[in-house]
Design a protein around this motif. Structure first.
Motif, PDB file in Angstrom:
ATOM      1  N   GLU A  57       0.826  -1.212   0.000  1.00  0.00           N
ATOM      2  CA  GLU A  57       0.000   0.000   0.000  1.00  0.00           C
ATOM      3  C   GLU A  57       0.861   1.262   0.000  1.00  0.00           C
ATOM      4  N   LEU A  58       2.003   1.224   0.639  1.00  0.00           N
ATOM      5  CA  LEU A  58       2.917   2.373   0.591  1.00  0.00           C
ATOM      6  C   LEU A  58       3.446   2.581  -0.827  1.00  0.00           C
ATOM      7  N   GLY A  59       3.552   1.489  -1.596  1.00  0.00           N
ATOM      8  CA  GLY A  59       3.916   1.627  -3.005  1.00  0.00           C
ATOM      9  C   GLY A  59       2.872   2.429  -3.757  1.00  0.00           C
ATOM     10  N   HIS A  60       1.587   2.139  -3.504  1.00  0.00           N
ATOM     11  CA  HIS A  60       0.513   2.929  -4.113  1.00  0.00           C
ATOM     12  C   HIS A  60       0.604   4.386  -3.675  1.00  0.00           C
ATOM     13  N   ALA A  61       0.827   4.581  -2.364  1.00  0.00           N
ATOM     14  CA  ALA A  61       0.900   5.946  -1.829  1.00  0.00           C
ATOM     15  C   ALA A  61       2.062   6.717  -2.445  1.00  0.00           C
ATOM     16  N   ALA A  62       3.204   6.056  -2.614  1.00  0.00           N
ATOM     17  CA  ALA A  62       4.369   6.716  -3.210  1.00  0.00           C
ATOM     18  C   ALA A  62       4.066   7.153  -4.641  1.00  0.00           C
ATOM     19  N   ALA A  63       3.337   6.310  -5.387  1.00  0.00           N
ATOM     20  CA  ALA A  63       2.961   6.672  -6.756  1.00  0.00           C
ATOM     21  C   ALA A  63       2.029   7.877  -6.768  1.00  0.00           C
ATOM     22  N   CYS A  64       1.134   7.931  -5.776  1.00  0.00           N
ATOM     23  CA  CYS A  64       0.252   9.107  -5.661  1.00  0.00           C
ATOM     24  C   CYS A  64       1.067  10.360  -5.368  1.00  0.00           C
ATOM     25  N   VAL A  65       1.935  10.283  -4.367  1.00  0.00           N
ATOM     26  CA  VAL A  65       2.741  11.436  -3.966  1.00  0.00           C
ATOM     27  C   VAL A  65       3.609  11.915  -5.126  1.00  0.00           C
ATOM     28  N   ALA A  66       4.178  10.973  -5.874  1.00  0.00           N
ATOM     29  CA  ALA A  66       5.047  11.329  -7.003  1.00  0.00           C
ATOM     30  C   ALA A  66       4.293  12.106  -8.076  1.00  0.00           C
ATOM     31  N   GLN A  67       2.967  11.906  -8.132  1.00  0.00           N
ATOM     32  CA  GLN A  67       2.158  12.581  -9.151  1.00  0.00           C
ATOM     33  C   GLN A  67       1.362  13.754  -8.575  1.00  0.00           C
ATOM     34  N   GLY A  68       1.657  14.105  -7.315  1.00  0.00           N
ATOM     35  CA  GLY A  68       0.968  15.229  -6.693  1.00  0.00           C
ATOM     36  C   GLY A  68      -0.462  14.950  -6.310  1.00  0.00           C
ATOM     37  N   ILE A  69      -0.803  13.680  -6.106  1.00  0.00           N
ATOM     38  CA  ILE A  69      -2.161  13.285  -5.734  1.00  0.00           C
ATOM     39  C   ILE A  69      -2.217  13.071  -4.222  1.00  0.00           C
ATOM     40  N   PRO A  70      -3.020  13.837  -3.485  1.00  0.00           N
ATOM     41  CA  PRO A  70      -3.074  13.692  -2.025  1.00  0.00           C
ATOM     42  C   PRO A  70      -3.712  12.362  -1.607  1.00  0.00           C
ATOM     43  N   VAL A  71      -3.086  11.697  -0.640  1.00  0.00           N
ATOM     44  CA  VAL A  71      -3.591  10.423  -0.114  1.00  0.00           C
ATOM     45  C   VAL A  71      -4.333  10.686   1.188  1.00  0.00           C
ATOM     46  N   THR A  72      -5.560  10.190   1.283  1.00  0.00           N
ATOM     47  CA  THR A  72      -6.381  10.394   2.476  1.00  0.00           C
ATOM     48  C   THR A  72      -5.938   9.497   3.618  1.00  0.00           C
ATOM     49  N   ARG A  73      -5.734   8.195   3.309  1.00  0.00           N
ATOM     50  CA  ARG A  73      -5.348   7.238   4.343  1.00  0.00           C
ATOM     51  C   ARG A  73      -4.972   5.915   3.690  1.00  0.00           C
ATOM     52  N   ILE A  74      -4.327   5.065   4.489  1.00  0.00           N
ATOM     53  CA  ILE A  74      -4.075   3.668   4.133  1.00  0.00           C
ATOM     54  C   ILE A  74      -4.771   2.816   5.184  1.00  0.00           C
ATOM     55  N   VAL A  75      -5.525   1.824   4.743  1.00  0.00           N
ATOM     56  CA  VAL A  75      -6.233   0.938   5.672  1.00  0.00           C
ATOM     57  C   VAL A  75      -5.775  -0.497   5.437  1.00  0.00           C
ATOM     58  N   LEU A  76      -5.435  -1.185   6.519  1.00  0.00           N
ATOM     59  CA  LEU A  76      -5.096  -2.606   6.462  1.00  0.00           C
ATOM     60  C   LEU A  76      -6.213  -3.390   7.129  1.00  0.00           C
ATOM     61  N   PHE A  77      -6.685  -4.454   6.463  1.00  0.00           N
ATOM     62  CA  PHE A  77      -7.752  -5.278   7.028  1.00  0.00           C
ATOM     63  C   PHE A  77      -7.482  -6.736   6.709  1.00  0.00           C
ATOM     64  N   GLY A  78      -8.362  -7.613   7.150  1.00  0.00           N
ATOM     65  CA  GLY A  78      -8.118  -9.043   7.017  1.00  0.00           C
ATOM     66  C   GLY A  78      -7.988  -9.534   5.589  1.00  0.00           C
ATOM     67  N   GLY A  79      -8.576  -8.810   4.641  1.00  0.00           N
ATOM     68  CA  GLY A  79      -8.508  -9.212   3.240  1.00  0.00           C
ATOM     69  C   GLY A  79      -7.452  -8.498   2.441  1.00  0.00           C
ATOM     70  N   GLY A  80      -6.611  -7.699   3.101  1.00  0.00           N
ATOM     71  CA  GLY A  80      -5.559  -6.973   2.391  1.00  0.00           C
ATOM     72  C   GLY A  80      -5.437  -5.546   2.870  1.00  0.00           C
ATOM     73  N   GLY A  81      -5.653  -4.605   1.967  1.00  0.00           N
ATOM     74  CA  GLY A  81      -5.536  -3.198   2.329  1.00  0.00           C
ATOM     75  C   GLY A  81      -5.933  -2.331   1.158  1.00  0.00           C
ATOM     76  N   PHE A  82      -6.031  -1.031   1.392  1.00  0.00           N
ATOM     77  CA  PHE A  82      -6.273  -0.104   0.296  1.00  0.00           C
ATOM     78  C   PHE A  82      -5.687   1.258   0.634  1.00  0.00           C
ATOM     79  N   CYS A  83      -5.298   1.945  -0.437  1.00  0.00           N
ATOM     80  CA  CYS A  83      -4.759   3.296  -0.351  1.00  0.00           C
ATOM     81  C   CYS A  83      -5.842   4.224  -0.893  1.00  0.00           C
TER      82      CYS A  83
END
Length: 236
Positions: A57-83
């Motif tokens: 998920e930090l990989g997704h967040a890094a791609a967002c940051v690199a493109q100037g896209i603000p990330v609201t949050r990262i959530v980890l749950f039993g089925g994986g996670g989402f950015c």
């Protein structure tokens, strides 16, 4: 998506990283899978999968940051996670964000696979009655854990590249189709692929378990894919 967040910490780029209570179910699943190896092995396996998902998920967040896209949050749950991010993004931006997570896992798998052989110590010959005998080569706890972590990252990369929403592979397919066909047609094709994979999901997860030794508590939504295929509306 409704979540029961039990813990939040501030991650890189001051992004909130939230832990959902369903992670406890994943911990119980690992305790059952590792029952014959003990609590310590189960705790280690659970910790490694949480770390691998977080890095994904930090990989997704890094791609967002690199493109100037603000990330609201990262959530980890039993089925994986989402950015989570709230911004209008182009297909090219979507594809970069989607592929960044699996690329992190593939990079970790490749690097650790190269490191594992370096952790295997050559057995020392033993002199028994004037004869040098080389004992069989064993594997240390470190070698086994690194091997498991490498396999885990390979599993996460391949798992997330399956072409079904909301997985990264589904986002890549959906975005790619939007380049060549109308939005309604892209939605219907993506939904149809989602329906097929939803039907095949249980046997696919059994195959993944026998191949890698672990699974995630994730199940695709057959009904959402079905509605997407029938109506041509977007995934929601």
């Amino acid at each position: 998506m409704g979540n029961a967040i039990v813990f939040t910490l501030r991650g890189p780029w001051r992004i909130p990283i939230q832990f959902d209570i369903s992670l406890l179910l994943l911990a119980v699943l690992f305790a059952m899978l590792f029952m014959d190896r003990g609590i310590a092995a189960a705790a280690m396996g659970f910790s490694m999968i949480v770390v691998a998902i977080l890095l994904h998920e930090l990989g997704h967040a890094a791609a967002c940051v690199a493109q100037g896209i603000p990330v609201t949050r990262i959530v980890l749950f039993g089925g994986g996670g989402f950015c989570e991010y709230h911004a209008r993004v182009s297909p090219r931006q979507t594809e970069f964000i989607a592929v960044a997570g699996p690329l992190v896992n593939l990079a970790l798998w490749a690097i650790i696979t190269l490191i594992v052989p370096l952790t295997i110590a050559e057995p020392t010959p033993v002199n028994i009655n004037g004869t040098l005998i080389t004992p069989p080569q064993g594997t240390s706890e470190l070698t086994r854990n690194l091997g498991f972590f490498a396999q885990l990252n390979l599993f996460l990369a391949l798992f997330n590249l399956l072409p079904i929403l909301p997985l990264d592979g589904g986002r890549l397919l959906h975005s790619w189709l939007h380049r060549y066909v109308r939005a309604v047609t892209a939605n219907k094709i993506t939904g149809a692929v989602g329906v097929i994979f939803s039907i095949l999901w249980i046997p696919l997860m059994f195959a993944a378990y026998f191949a890698f030794g672990f699974i995630l508590l994730f199940f695709p939504s057959f009904m959402q894919s079905w509605r997407m295929m029938r109506s041509g509306q977007g995934f929601y």
